[in-house]
Design an enzyme around this catalytic site. Structure first.
Site, PDB file in Angstrom:
ATOM      1  N   SER A   9       0.886  -1.419   0.661  1.00  0.00           N
ATOM      2  CA  SER A   9      -0.358   0.298   0.074  1.00  0.00           C
ATOM      3  C   SER A   9       0.999   1.424   0.193  1.00  0.00           C
ATOM      4  O   SER A   9       1.901   1.463   0.735  1.00  0.00           O
ATOM      5  CB  SER A   9      -0.810  -0.302   1.423  1.00  0.00           C
ATOM      6  OG  SER A   9      -1.522   1.229   1.008  1.00  0.00           O
ATOM      7  N   TYR A  52      -0.882   0.289   9.633  1.00  0.00           N
ATOM      8  CA  TYR A  52      -1.567  -0.282   8.816  1.00  0.00           C
ATOM      9  C   TYR A  52      -0.417  -0.382   7.620  1.00  0.00           C
ATOM     10  O   TYR A  52       0.315  -1.350   6.788  1.00  0.00           O
ATOM     11  CB  TYR A  52      -2.939   0.740   8.391  1.00  0.00           C
ATOM     12  CG  TYR A  52      -3.304  -0.514   6.479  1.00  0.00           C
ATOM     13  CD1 TYR A  52      -3.257  -1.643   6.617  1.00  0.00           C
ATOM     14  CD2 TYR A  52      -2.742   0.928   5.522  1.00  0.00           C
ATOM     15  CE1 TYR A  52      -3.379  -2.092   5.298  1.00  0.00           C
ATOM     16  CE2 TYR A  52      -3.102   0.107   3.759  1.00  0.00           C
ATOM     17  CZ  TYR A  52      -3.005  -1.025   4.337  1.00  0.00           C
ATOM     18  OH  TYR A  52      -3.506  -1.879   3.375  1.00  0.00           O
TER      19      TYR A  52
END
Length: 239
Positions: free
Chosen positions: A138, A152
């Site tokens: 990501s 995250y």
């Protein structure tokens, strides 16, 4: 083999790899109905497909997943580590230890366990004929995610490091390892309202779509990317 193949980027990838001539093992954790819908979409394209329930954060279930795939479809030559979670969205000083543990077990440990099982089957060192592993990273791994998703970003930073290291480890064994690093993509992993709120602020003034990420994954799996390994490919609209 596509982990988290019943939804979002994983589901779109399953459709596209079927169009490219691959049989598909669709892994899911909870939603059997969605996984079976993807199986039907793959078989409608003339390819074989199965859905296999497994929690990739549990080692025994990962081993069972690969054993089942091998028995029913044959040894996998492609692995897409698409399973992952985004939440909880919170500052780091508000996250619980249990939530953090679950987050890392799914996003990091699960992907590594799946890659291990893939290498054991793909690598020429273990009698395999080669293959490709594509991990899902990501852009948050570089952007940080301050205020909502530092944990995250950290989990995806680990994926980037793992991708490069593993690529070097198995480069001479017929296995390529890459990652795709999406920006904000319109899938159900996004919190309600985020797509509409964030889209206009991005360089392209829109979020991405799952098929745009899947296109990159399918290319990395293909022979057209035969000299591409250790690479993390941003699919993020200049973000």
């Amino acid at each position: 083999m596509i982990t988290g193949g019943g939804r979002g980027i994983g589901a779109e990838t399953a459709r596209k790899v079927a169009d490219a001539g691959w049989d598909v093992c669709v892994n899911y954790r909870v939603n059997e109905q969605r996984a079976e819908e993807i199986v039907s979409a793959v078989t409608a394209r003339g390819q074989r497909a199965i859905a296999v329930q497994a929690d990739i954060s549990a080692e025994a279930e990962v081993v069972r997943l690969f054993q089942t795939c091998g028995t029913e479809l044959g040894v996998p030559t492609g692995l897409v580590n698409s399973a992952g979670i985004l939440g909880p969205l919170t500052r780091i000083d508000e996250i619980t230890g249990e939530d953090l543990k679950q987050h890392m077990m799914i996003n990091v440990v699960g992907s590594i366990l799946c890659a291990r099982e893939a290498v054991l089957r793909m690598s020429t060192k273990h009698g395999g004929t080669g293959g490709v592993i594509v991990n899902l990273s990501s852009r948050t791994s570089d952007l940080g995610g301050a205020g909502t998703s530092v944990h995250y970003g950290a989990s995806k930073g680990a994926i980037n490091s793992f991708t490069f290291g593993l690529a070097q480890e198995v480069a001479a064994e017929g296995v390529r390892v890459c990652a795709v690093s999406p920006g904000v993509i319109d899938t159900e992993i996004q919190p309600e309202g985020r797509v509409d709120a964030v889209g206009p602020t991005l360089p392209m003034q829109r979020v991405g779509n799952a098929d745009e990420v899947a296109n990159a994954i399918v290319w990395l799996l293909s022979d057209e990317a035969s000299y591409v390994s250790g690479t993390t490919l941003n699919v993020s609209g200049a973000r």
